[in-house]
Design an enzyme around this catalytic site. Structure first.
Site, PDB file in Angstrom:
ATOM      1  N   THR A  95       0.767  -1.321   0.005  1.00  0.00           N
ATOM      2  CA  THR A  95      -0.021   0.115   0.019  1.00  0.00           C
ATOM      3  C   THR A  95       0.866   1.309   0.038  1.00  0.00           C
ATOM      4  O   THR A  95       0.680   2.323  -0.745  1.00  0.00           O
ATOM      5  CB  THR A  95      -1.015  -0.074   1.205  1.00  0.00           C
ATOM      6  N   SER A  96       1.884   1.160   0.884  1.00  0.00           N
ATOM      7  CA  SER A  96       2.862   2.524   0.795  1.00  0.00           C
ATOM      8  C   SER A  96       3.602   2.761  -0.481  1.00  0.00           C
ATOM      9  O   SER A  96       3.670   3.956  -0.985  1.00  0.00           O
ATOM     10  CB  SER A  96       3.910   2.325   1.953  1.00  0.00           C
ATOM     11  N   ASP A 118      -7.799  -4.847  -2.353  1.00  0.00           N
ATOM     12  CA  ASP A 118      -7.582  -5.615  -1.199  1.00  0.00           C
ATOM     13  C   ASP A 118      -8.743  -5.342  -0.453  1.00  0.00           C
ATOM     14  O   ASP A 118      -9.056  -4.365  -0.062  1.00  0.00           O
ATOM     15  CB  ASP A 118      -6.252  -5.317  -0.420  1.00  0.00           C
ATOM     16  N   ASN A 342      11.961  -3.648   0.168  1.00  0.00           N
ATOM     17  CA  ASN A 342      11.557  -2.789   1.346  1.00  0.00           C
ATOM     18  C   ASN A 342      12.022  -3.045   2.730  1.00  0.00           C
ATOM     19  O   ASN A 342      12.149  -4.090   3.114  1.00  0.00           O
ATOM     20  CB  ASN A 342      10.014  -2.595   0.969  1.00  0.00           C
TER      21      ASN A 342
HETATM   22  N1  LIG Z   1      10.169   1.755   4.125  1.00  0.00           N
HETATM   23  C1  LIG Z   1       9.415   1.708   5.281  1.00  0.00           C
HETATM   24  N2  LIG Z   1       9.804   2.246   6.244  1.00  0.00           N
HETATM   25  C2  LIG Z   1       9.144   2.419   7.289  1.00  0.00           C
HETATM   26  N3  LIG Z   1       7.893   1.895   7.617  1.00  0.00           N
HETATM   27  C3  LIG Z   1       7.414   1.336   6.432  1.00  0.00           C
HETATM   28  C4  LIG Z   1       7.947   1.011   5.221  1.00  0.00           C
HETATM   29  N4  LIG Z   1       7.174   0.642   4.209  1.00  0.00           N
HETATM   30  C5  LIG Z   1       6.048   0.104   4.902  1.00  0.00           C
HETATM   31  N5  LIG Z   1       6.023   0.781   6.136  1.00  0.00           N
HETATM   32  C6  LIG Z   1       5.043   0.620   7.191  1.00  0.00           C
HETATM   33  O1  LIG Z   1       4.849  -0.825   7.183  1.00  0.00           O
HETATM   34  C7  LIG Z   1       3.468  -1.207   7.423  1.00  0.00           C
HETATM   35  C8  LIG Z   1       2.845  -1.849   6.388  1.00  0.00           C
HETATM   36  O2  LIG Z   1       3.108  -1.337   5.146  1.00  0.00           O
HETATM   37  P1  LIG Z   1       1.828  -1.283   4.088  1.00  0.00           P
HETATM   38  O3  LIG Z   1       0.382  -1.271   4.903  1.00  0.00           O
HETATM   39  O4  LIG Z   1       2.119  -0.282   3.075  1.00  0.00           O
HETATM   40  O5  LIG Z   1       1.782  -3.037   3.723  1.00  0.00           O
HETATM   41  P2  LIG Z   1       0.988  -3.750   2.714  1.00  0.00           P
HETATM   42  O6  LIG Z   1       1.824  -4.790   2.143  1.00  0.00           O
HETATM   43  O7  LIG Z   1      -0.003  -2.898   2.143  1.00  0.00           O
HETATM   44  O8  LIG Z   1       0.039  -4.506   4.044  1.00  0.00           O
HETATM   45  P3  LIG Z   1      -1.363  -5.642   3.978  1.00  0.00           P
HETATM   46  O9  LIG Z   1      -0.842  -6.802   3.184  1.00  0.00           O
HETATM   47  O10 LIG Z   1      -1.556  -5.716   5.326  1.00  0.00           O
HETATM   48  O11 LIG Z   1      -2.073  -4.619   3.036  1.00  0.00           O
HETATM   49  C9  LIG Z   1       2.629   0.349   7.743  1.00  0.00           C
HETATM   50  O12 LIG Z   1       2.719   0.628   8.798  1.00  0.00           O
HETATM   51  C10 LIG Z   1       3.684   1.208   6.744  1.00  0.00           C
HETATM   52  O13 LIG Z   1       3.655   2.601   7.314  1.00  0.00           O
END
Ligand SMILES: Nc1ncnc2c1ncn2[C@@H]1O[C@H](COP(=O)(O)OP(=O)(O)OP(=O)(O)O)[C@@H](O)[C@H]1O
Length: 405
Positions: A95-96, A118, A342
């Site tokens: 998501t980020s 999602d 990441n």
């Molecule tokens: N490079 C980074 N540095 C610090 N925090 C990060 C980084 N990338 C992601 N995060 C943090 O990690 C957490 C999970 O990130 P994110 O929601 O983007 O993941 P996701 O893969 O979309 O998760 P899900 O599978 O649950 O949807 C969030 O709190 C986000 O702020």
């Protein structure tokens, strides 16, 4: 400087280059740290740094050949519409990365939509804005238009069930029109399909997501948007989403054949009874739906318009899953050029033992990528773990500058 110290460059299996340096070379005078020398191909990691101003006698390091087309500059070129899917294991930062890419596109003047497919959405959290309504919401704090949408299958199912129960067929027709499936409404509208949702068939969430995607792909209402970014669900769900048009296409094909068989049986029966055989309607609407499915399927596979970006973290489990994901995407012919690694811990400056051990583990995992036949040829984008929460447009801009280079 690198060229003066260069002894050989050779190509080795896995689309890798082996660079051998044969002299002590002075520490670069610019701000490049001692442990990293940037070559034009990619970063070359030096194994150790024996003296403060030198690197070791012989540096043997491998560098992946970078596809020049896999840089961010290439992603922003051209006004024609492009689709980017971001996917990977749960919690790796999909998501980020998706939200930061959408912000960066908008910042570069592309009217953009970011869509979460999602069912467990976190786009609202990422933008620090409520996007849960199931409709496009404008993102605040940007100069160019950026809209976000969380596809909400539960809400869609609930609306469908309610409208089916309330008004028999007519409200179902409205609902299906809204989902971009209006052409089927006449055929299915009076079947009280809402009742089916008490025991929804597997894949219905993905079918709802696909119908929304078809609507965005086809409707003139959305034609101004030149970049569409998808924040997808963890791996299994996303693979089902991408293969769904094929499955539906096959199912529609079977239904059409069955209908034709029924029609010819009915016509034989009528002629046996001495009635004139009626001209049977070709099942046009099913054919149209089939064509739309084919269009979406082809779109997912067209490297001129679509790219799937895999997001991972430097852990053995996540990298193994990314490798399997890439194998499945390759089988589906979905274009993949880059892999975001990441949440990499930067080198510890405070002597923190936990951080040093953790980073060592991460570096070993990154080496796995370079030796993985599925992943080694992708452009690897390394993004550090940052000490701020990636939430809201300013934080997403910061993240975008780290990831999308
Ligand atoms: N490079 C980074 N540095 C610090 N925090 C990060 C980084 N990338 C992601 N995060 C943090 O990690 C957490 C999970 O990130 P994110 O929601 O983007 O993941 P996701 O893969 O979309 O998760 P899900 O599978 O649950 O949807 C969030 O709190 C986000 O702020």
């Amino acid at each position: 400087m690198l060229s003066r110290c260069l002894r050989s460059i050779s190509r080795i299996p896995g689309n890798l280059i082996l660079i051998t340096l044969s002299h002590y070379i002075p520490k670069p005078q610019n701000n490049i740290p001692c442990h990293r020398i940037t070559a034009s191909l990619t970063s070359v990691s030096v194994l150790t740094c024996k003296r403060p101003n030198t690197v070791p006698l012989q540096v043997r390091s491998v560098a992946t050949i970078v596809d020049p087309a896999a840089r961010f500059d290439e992603m922003v070129i051209g006004p024609q519409r492009k689709y980017y899917f971001l996917g990977g294991k749960g919690g790796v930062g999909k998501t980020s990365c998706a939200a930061s890419l959408a912000v960066k596109f908008a910042d570069h003047g592309h009217p953009t939509i970011v869509i979460s497919t999602d069912p467990a959405h976190s786009l609202s959290d990422s933008f620090a804005q409520d996007l849960a309504g199931g409709d496009l919401v404008p993102i605040e704090g940007l100069n160019s238009p950026l809209f976000a949408l969380e596809i909400n299958p539960e809400k869609a199912k609930e609306d469908f069930r309610t409208s089916s129960q309330k008004n028999g067929g007519s409200a179902v027709k409205d609902f299906m029109n809204n989902m971009g499936l209006g052409m089927l409404a006449d055929q299915f509208g009076d079947l009280k399909l809402g009742e089916l949702l008490d025991t929804p068939p597997p894949g219905l969430d993905e079918a709802i997501a696909i119908s929304k995607v078809m609507q965005i792909v086809e409707s003139s209402q959305y034609s101004m948007f030149s970049r569409i970014v998808f924040d997808t669900a963890p791996t299994g769900h996303t693979l089902r989403l991408l293969s769904l048009p094929d499955i539906l296409d096959a199912s529609i094909g079977k239904i059409m054949k069955f209908k034709q068989k029924l029609a010819s049986a009915a016509s034989t029966f009528k002629s046996v009874l001495g009635k004139a055989a009626e001209q049977q309607d070709v099942p046009d609407k099913l054919q149209q739906l089939r064509e739309r499915m084919t269009k979406v399927r082809d779109l997912f596979r067209d490297s001129n318009s679509t790219e799937f970006v895999i997001v991972t973290i430097p852990s053995v489990m996540a990298i193994n899953e990314s490798s399997r994901l890439h194998a499945s995407l390759r089988k589906e012919c979905v274009p993949v050029h880059r892999l975001i690694v990441n949440q990499i811990l930067p080198p510890s400056v405070s002597g923190c033992k936990f951080c040093t051990t953790k980073r060592k583990d991460q570096m070993r995992a990154i080496d796995m990528i370079r030796n993985d036949p599925e992943l080694a040829n992708l452009r690897i984008i390394e993004a550090d773990l940052v000490d701020l929460e990636i939430r809201g447009v300013p934080a997403l801009k910061f993240m975008g500058d780290i990831v999308w280079r």
